[in-house]
Write an enzyme that holds these catalytic residues in place. Sequence first.
Site, PDB file in Angstrom:
ATOM      1  CG  LEU A  61      27.241 -37.652  31.631  1.00 46.92           C
ATOM      2  CD1 LEU A  61      27.138 -36.199  32.060  1.00 46.92           C
ATOM      3  CD2 LEU A  61      26.104 -37.994  30.689  1.00 46.92           C
ATOM      4  CB  ALA A  84      22.500 -40.101  26.004  1.00 43.59           C
ATOM      5  CD  GLN A  85      24.613 -45.674  22.401  1.00 41.82           C
ATOM      6  OE1 GLN A  85      24.405 -45.016  21.362  1.00 41.82           O
ATOM      7  NE2 GLN A  85      23.853 -46.676  22.743  1.00 41.82           N
ATOM      8  CB  SER A 127      13.982 -41.330  25.598  1.00 41.25           C
ATOM      9  OG  SER A 127      13.543 -42.042  24.477  1.00 41.25           O
ATOM     10  CD  GLU A 129      12.840 -45.920  21.576  1.00 39.16           C
ATOM     11  OE1 GLU A 129      12.853 -47.134  21.848  1.00 39.16           O
ATOM     12  OE2 GLU A 129      12.390 -45.477  20.515  1.00 39.16           O
ATOM     13  CE1 TYR A 151      19.033 -43.387  24.507  1.00 39.89           C
ATOM     14  CE2 TYR A 151      16.770 -44.070  24.093  1.00 39.89           C
ATOM     15  CZ  TYR A 151      17.706 -43.072  24.247  1.00 39.89           C
ATOM     16  OH  TYR A 151      17.322 -41.757  24.156  1.00 39.89           O
TER      17      TYR A 151
HETATM   18  P1  NDP Z   1      23.012 -37.065  19.891  1.00 36.30           P
HETATM   19  O1  NDP Z   1      23.353 -38.499  19.776  1.00 36.30           O
HETATM   20  O2  NDP Z   1      22.989 -36.225  18.657  1.00 36.30           O
HETATM   21  O3  NDP Z   1      24.045 -36.369  20.920  1.00 36.30           O
HETATM   22  C1  NDP Z   1      24.554 -37.045  22.015  1.00 36.30           C
HETATM   23  C2  NDP Z   1      25.588 -36.165  22.682  1.00 36.30           C
HETATM   24  O4  NDP Z   1      26.123 -36.841  23.833  1.00 36.30           O
HETATM   25  C3  NDP Z   1      26.798 -35.828  21.793  1.00 36.30           C
HETATM   26  O5  NDP Z   1      27.152 -34.483  22.040  1.00 36.30           O
HETATM   27  C4  NDP Z   1      27.871 -36.763  22.324  1.00 36.30           C
HETATM   28  O6  NDP Z   1      29.184 -36.292  22.120  1.00 36.30           O
HETATM   29  C5  NDP Z   1      27.536 -36.715  23.812  1.00 36.30           C
HETATM   30  N1  NDP Z   1      28.162 -37.790  24.588  1.00 36.30           N
HETATM   31  C6  NDP Z   1      28.086 -39.123  24.361  1.00 36.30           C
HETATM   32  N2  NDP Z   1      28.790 -39.787  25.305  1.00 36.30           N
HETATM   33  C7  NDP Z   1      29.323 -38.849  26.136  1.00 36.30           C
HETATM   34  C8  NDP Z   1      30.132 -38.913  27.288  1.00 36.30           C
HETATM   35  N3  NDP Z   1      30.547 -40.070  27.796  1.00 36.30           N
HETATM   36  N4  NDP Z   1      30.475 -37.748  27.897  1.00 36.30           N
HETATM   37  C9  NDP Z   1      30.078 -36.565  27.400  1.00 36.30           C
HETATM   38  N5  NDP Z   1      29.308 -36.442  26.306  1.00 36.30           N
HETATM   39  C10 NDP Z   1      28.940 -37.584  25.683  1.00 36.30           C
HETATM   40  O7  NDP Z   1      21.609 -36.972  20.652  1.00 36.30           O
HETATM   41  P2  NDP Z   1      20.394 -35.919  20.443  1.00 36.30           P
HETATM   42  O8  NDP Z   1      20.937 -34.559  20.402  1.00 36.30           O
HETATM   43  O9  NDP Z   1      19.503 -36.420  19.373  1.00 36.30           O
HETATM   44  O10 NDP Z   1      19.595 -36.138  21.802  1.00 36.30           O
HETATM   45  C11 NDP Z   1      19.931 -35.422  22.989  1.00 36.30           C
HETATM   46  C12 NDP Z   1      19.496 -36.212  24.198  1.00 36.30           C
HETATM   47  O11 NDP Z   1      18.096 -36.430  24.163  1.00 36.30           O
HETATM   48  C13 NDP Z   1      20.119 -37.600  24.306  1.00 36.30           C
HETATM   49  O12 NDP Z   1      20.305 -37.875  25.684  1.00 36.30           O
HETATM   50  C14 NDP Z   1      19.057 -38.517  23.723  1.00 36.30           C
HETATM   51  O13 NDP Z   1      19.176 -39.824  24.227  1.00 36.30           O
HETATM   52  C15 NDP Z   1      17.801 -37.812  24.210  1.00 36.30           C
HETATM   53  N6  NDP Z   1      16.619 -38.007  23.396  1.00 36.30           N
HETATM   54  C16 NDP Z   1      16.671 -37.753  22.062  1.00 36.30           C
HETATM   55  C17 NDP Z   1      15.559 -37.907  21.290  1.00 36.30           C
HETATM   56  C18 NDP Z   1      15.582 -37.598  19.837  1.00 36.30           C
HETATM   57  O14 NDP Z   1      14.626 -37.934  19.155  1.00 36.30           O
HETATM   58  N7  NDP Z   1      16.594 -36.935  19.321  1.00 36.30           N
HETATM   59  C19 NDP Z   1      14.276 -38.363  21.883  1.00 36.30           C
HETATM   60  C20 NDP Z   1      14.323 -38.506  23.319  1.00 36.30           C
HETATM   61  C21 NDP Z   1      15.458 -38.350  24.040  1.00 36.30           C
HETATM   62  P3  NDP Z   1      30.004 -36.644  20.750  1.00 36.30           P
HETATM   63  O15 NDP Z   1      29.625 -35.577  19.770  1.00 36.30           O
HETATM   64  O16 NDP Z   1      31.404 -36.557  21.217  1.00 36.30           O
HETATM   65  O17 NDP Z   1      29.569 -38.021  20.310  1.00 36.30           O
HETATM   66  P1  GDP Z   2      14.428 -44.670  17.924  1.00 35.60           P
HETATM   67  O1  GDP Z   2      12.959 -44.532  17.976  1.00 35.60           O
HETATM   68  O2  GDP Z   2      15.152 -43.819  18.926  1.00 35.60           O
HETATM   69  O3  GDP Z   2      14.904 -46.072  17.981  1.00 35.60           O
HETATM   70  O4  GDP Z   2      14.876 -44.002  16.535  1.00 35.60           O
HETATM   71  P2  GDP Z   2      15.391 -44.649  15.159  1.00 35.60           P
HETATM   72  O5  GDP Z   2      15.285 -43.579  14.141  1.00 35.60           O
HETATM   73  O6  GDP Z   2      16.729 -45.297  15.324  1.00 35.60           O
HETATM   74  O7  GDP Z   2      14.340 -45.810  14.846  1.00 35.60           O
HETATM   75  C1  GDP Z   2      12.971 -45.526  14.682  1.00 35.60           C
HETATM   76  C2  GDP Z   2      12.249 -46.759  14.154  1.00 35.60           C
HETATM   77  O8  GDP Z   2      12.671 -46.992  12.807  1.00 35.60           O
HETATM   78  C3  GDP Z   2      12.552 -48.055  14.934  1.00 35.60           C
HETATM   79  O9  GDP Z   2      11.331 -48.729  15.114  1.00 35.60           O
HETATM   80  C4  GDP Z   2      13.436 -48.831  13.988  1.00 35.60           C
HETATM   81  O10 GDP Z   2      13.311 -50.257  14.101  1.00 35.60           O
HETATM   82  C5  GDP Z   2      12.895 -48.377  12.641  1.00 35.60           C
HETATM   83  N1  GDP Z   2      13.842 -48.598  11.519  1.00 35.60           N
HETATM   84  C6  GDP Z   2      13.584 -49.297  10.393  1.00 35.60           C
HETATM   85  N2  GDP Z   2      14.660 -49.338   9.626  1.00 35.60           N
HETATM   86  C7  GDP Z   2      15.644 -48.667  10.276  1.00 35.60           C
HETATM   87  C8  GDP Z   2      17.005 -48.381   9.962  1.00 35.60           C
HETATM   88  O11 GDP Z   2      17.534 -48.767   8.922  1.00 35.60           O
HETATM   89  N3  GDP Z   2      17.705 -47.645  10.865  1.00 35.60           N
HETATM   90  C9  GDP Z   2      17.132 -47.187  12.029  1.00 35.60           C
HETATM   91  N4  GDP Z   2      17.870 -46.447  12.871  1.00 35.60           N
HETATM   92  N5  GDP Z   2      15.854 -47.474  12.357  1.00 35.60           N
HETATM   93  C10 GDP Z   2      15.115 -48.186  11.490  1.00 35.60           C
END
Ligand code: NDP
Ligand code: GDP
Length: 328
Positions: A61, A84-85, A127, A129, A151
Amino acid sequence: MPTAFITGITGQDGAYLSRFLLHKGYRVIGLMRRSASSDVVGERLRWLGVVDHVELVDGNLTDITSLIRILEQYRPEEIYNLAAQSFVAASWQQPLLTGNVTGIGCVNLLEAVRIVLPSARFYQASSSEMFGKIQAERQSETTPFYPRSPYAAAKLYAHWMTVNYRESFGLHASSGILFNHESPLRGIEFVTRKVTDGVARIKLGLATELALGNMNAQRDWGHAADYVEAMWRMLQQDAADDYVIATGRTVPIHEFCRLAFAHAGLDYKDHVVSRQDLHRPAEVDVLLGDAAKAHRQLGWQAGVALEQLVAEMVEADLARYQKKLQHG
Ligand code: NDP
Ligand code: GDP
């Protein structure tokens, strides 16, 4: 057969979205960043049985030339930017990388679309967030944002650039403001998966304690399989728009723990400790989404209840460890 291009295909949502689109008859192309461990990056796609049915192409990306080449070669009708990260806690340690990937990465892709394929439909993974320090009890598309982490700030930039490209250049670009969604394929560092993994280890005698941070934060948790359908529905609309996707129920972390430990016949109070060093520099205390617009316009609503989600995740983690134990 329509073609979809997914960035972040190796992540949780990428895997579920791939399976969903394949069932709909799409050709699915996925962006895969090069890794020295490329044999394991397709693990989630393998888990859902779709790894052999998607086409993975090299790129990143942060490298717009790779995106341009892919769009020129495959000419997808639909583009889903899920890469995303994505881990909030890591974003304080790597704010610049998070900005580059999560923020500017989205604009790289928007630019590539604008240059190569402006007729394609674009989805941005925004998100909840972004609401951060919430400005309304229930957050909807009209609630002001207040990001509380690098983020969230990066996601907010990507969100507004998606809106801007729609309004400035007429791109069919939608932003899905998704609240937390989980599954057995959730990254292990996120709290839900950390808890269900911990339950499995404790149940099987591999650990006795689970250390968490702030147990009082509240989240609106849905199932990833439901949420990827909302992404697709957004791109089927005549006009692009922004939508909140949520369940409308919020629960504290300690309640998630109670449910997960109870599913395995355990009491979380006997095992979970809250450690100060796991608290975040700034917290998002509570998120609660109002997905009425998505219900009205997309006909979407969350299908999986939290109790069902917890049960599925605990069962999956128990099965993972049982398999490991059996095979030594
Ligand atoms: P994941 O962390 O599971 O997946 C992230 C993906 O991004 C992975 O495939 C990763 O590849 C890829 N990636 C990271 N850096 C790069 C890069 N530089 N170039 C290309 N690919 C890259 O996220 P989720 O599936 O949980 O979430 C999907 C999206 O939705 C994300 O953007 C997240 O921020 C957003 N989101 C998620 C929520 C949730 O609750 N899950 C809520 C709201 C938004 P690799 O496998 O190589 O690390
Ligand atoms: P987020 O909502 O994308 O930040 O999803 P997370 O699952 O990482 O965190 C959700 C909530 O859980 C946040 O408010 C965190 O501070 C809380 N939390 C409490 N303990 C932990 C922990 O050990 N790991 C993570 N990831 N979150 C935690």
